[in-house]
Design a protein around this motif. Sequence first.
Motif, mmCIF file in Angstrom:
data_model
loop_
_atom_site.group_PDB
_atom_site.id
_atom_site.type_symbol
_atom_site.label_atom_id
_atom_site.label_comp_id
_atom_site.label_asym_id
_atom_site.label_seq_id
_atom_site.Cartn_x
_atom_site.Cartn_y
_atom_site.Cartn_z
ATOM 1 N N LEU A 142 -6.281 7.669 6.117
ATOM 2 C CA LEU A 142 -5.076 6.944 5.727
ATOM 3 C C LEU A 142 -5.126 5.440 5.954
ATOM 4 O O LEU A 142 -4.417 4.699 5.278
ATOM 5 C CB LEU A 142 -3.857 7.516 6.474
ATOM 6 C CG LEU A 142 -3.494 8.962 6.154
ATOM 7 C CD1 LEU A 142 -2.374 9.437 7.068
ATOM 8 C CD2 LEU A 142 -3.082 9.101 4.684
ATOM 9 N N ARG A 145 2.469 6.183 6.228
ATOM 10 C CA ARG A 145 1.653 7.230 6.852
ATOM 11 C C ARG A 145 0.570 6.604 7.728
ATOM 12 O O ARG A 145 0.246 7.123 8.799
ATOM 13 C CB ARG A 145 1.035 8.128 5.786
ATOM 14 C CG ARG A 145 2.036 9.088 5.140
ATOM 15 C CD ARG A 145 1.365 10.002 4.142
ATOM 16 N NE ARG A 145 0.976 9.283 2.942
ATOM 17 C CZ ARG A 145 0.204 9.786 1.986
ATOM 18 N NH1 ARG A 145 -0.281 11.023 2.103
ATOM 19 N NH2 ARG A 145 -0.108 9.086 0.919
ATOM 20 N N ASP A 205 0.857 -1.180 0.000
ATOM 21 C CA ASP A 205 0.000 0.000 0.000
ATOM 22 C C ASP A 205 0.897 1.235 0.000
ATOM 23 O O ASP A 205 1.741 1.381 0.886
ATOM 24 C CB ASP A 205 -0.888 -0.006 1.249
ATOM 25 C CG ASP A 205 -1.953 1.084 1.223
ATOM 26 O OD1 ASP A 205 -1.655 2.196 0.743
ATOM 27 O OD2 ASP A 205 -3.072 0.827 1.700
ATOM 28 N N ARG A 232 0.433 4.096 0.932
ATOM 29 C CA ARG A 232 0.248 4.956 2.097
ATOM 30 C C ARG A 232 0.558 4.234 3.407
ATOM 31 O O ARG A 232 0.203 4.733 4.487
ATOM 32 C CB ARG A 232 -1.198 5.477 2.131
ATOM 33 C CG ARG A 232 -1.582 6.332 0.933
ATOM 34 C CD ARG A 232 -2.961 6.932 1.097
ATOM 35 N NE ARG A 232 -3.998 5.896 1.195
ATOM 36 C CZ ARG A 232 -5.287 6.143 1.365
ATOM 37 N NH1 ARG A 232 -5.708 7.388 1.462
ATOM 38 N NH2 ARG A 232 -6.166 5.170 1.435
#
Length: 492
Positions: free
Chosen positions: A200, A22, A17, A19
Amino acid sequence: MTSVDARASVLGEYTPDPRRWRALTVCLIAGFMTLLDVSIVNVALPSMQDGLHASASDLSWVISGYALTFGLVLVTAGRLGDDRGRKRMFLAGLVLFTATSALAGAATSGTWLVVARLLQGAAGGLLNPQVIGVIQQLFRGRERGRAFGLFGAVVGISTAIGPLLGGLLLQGFGDQEGWRFVFYVNLPIGVLALFAGARLLPHDRIDRNASRHTLDLVGVVLLGVAVVAIMLPLIQAEKDPSGAPWWLLAVGVALLGGFVGWERRYSRRGRQPLVDLGLLRTRSYAMGTSLGLAYFAGFTGIFFVITLFFQRGLGYTPLQAGAAMLPFAMGSAGAAALGGRIVSRYGRALVVLGVLAVAVGLVGTDLVLGAFTGGHVGLVTALPLAVAGIGSGLTIAPNQTLTLAEVPPAEGGTAAGVLQTGQRIGSAIGTAVAGALFFGSLATTHGDYHQAAALGIRGSIALVLVAVLVGVADLVLDRRHRRAQGSLPPRV
């Protein structure tokens, strides 16, 4: 391909992934907040007593009630996250934790505060397995080790920095009302993490069949009552071992036996049990969970004894006592990040080395307490505490990585719940042992805090050495297994 990557490949297809790092930051912030509340409250107890005219029993339950309800819901929360969606459970837990923090800060009586802490502990227990479950879901191979390394740093820092942060808040807002900000500090953090998490964290992908599974309510009740029966006498033994209801331990063990029997029967019916007992037949998971229980017993007792020694024995302010524990926190944070990076190379041997370093640091602390007196003791304990902190950083994160290495991501939350329940029980054992030794010594030596602290630390050393033995046993079993397989690559 390394053994870490090879093992990761058999745990299911994996597409990184973009993200994920984060999302990890959000998880670490939430985990830090819930674990911080285990230690930050300790230094605020006198302020609570003055501000609310709370009884000694109220103050005891402010600490122990949080630990009890936190441990009570971990496994059930992990199963809910695995079956109903980790993001959903994460956000629900975060909302509840933030709300109950506000409720605790607004308390106008001891009873109100105790109830708020019980609810806050349950919210923390709902949230924490989702953090580890998300890490299991988002990361594989060496990246997972790095992620758990960062989480290990958070565990070490949150435990050690709590007294320092609590001291700063009390100094800034005053003794009469400063305790409220020990809870209010969670509000801006919680709101920020809530919005970031909604954006997120990976979307829940729930198996339709799993979503139709009913929660194993009998298993939930059996395990929950067993955990309470085991933890309650340990919590009450912190200050009065003779008055603790030790008979409940036998009840707890019997209920655990009933829980195992029920889970097997429930599984044979083709239904989803609360805990997949097959996990406990995986040596890396079973040994890692056992090591974590033993280590947290020693690890938690350290802070209980040394914080009492600095504040009551040496007359340190909460801020000074927190500052004296900083070497441990700094050593733990740095070593945890490093340990997460190198665990794939050294495996369980790294954990054993870490636990040995903790034992060495504690022995050094014991020697220092016997050789030095006066207000400068906090300075001369800095080096041995830093050594213990480095060892702790090389223990917690690598052990978590190794323990969960063979757990399928779909079971990550439940596995994390069982692992963390063991850690909470270990913490209760360690605090009970250290507290009994510390207060017992004070009673027989007419208030010799140096001797009492030394005796409490020796109890922690003994528990840490149990963790060493578990780690060594795992190394020996692993070597025998690899010899039988005709290969000796490093196992992770």
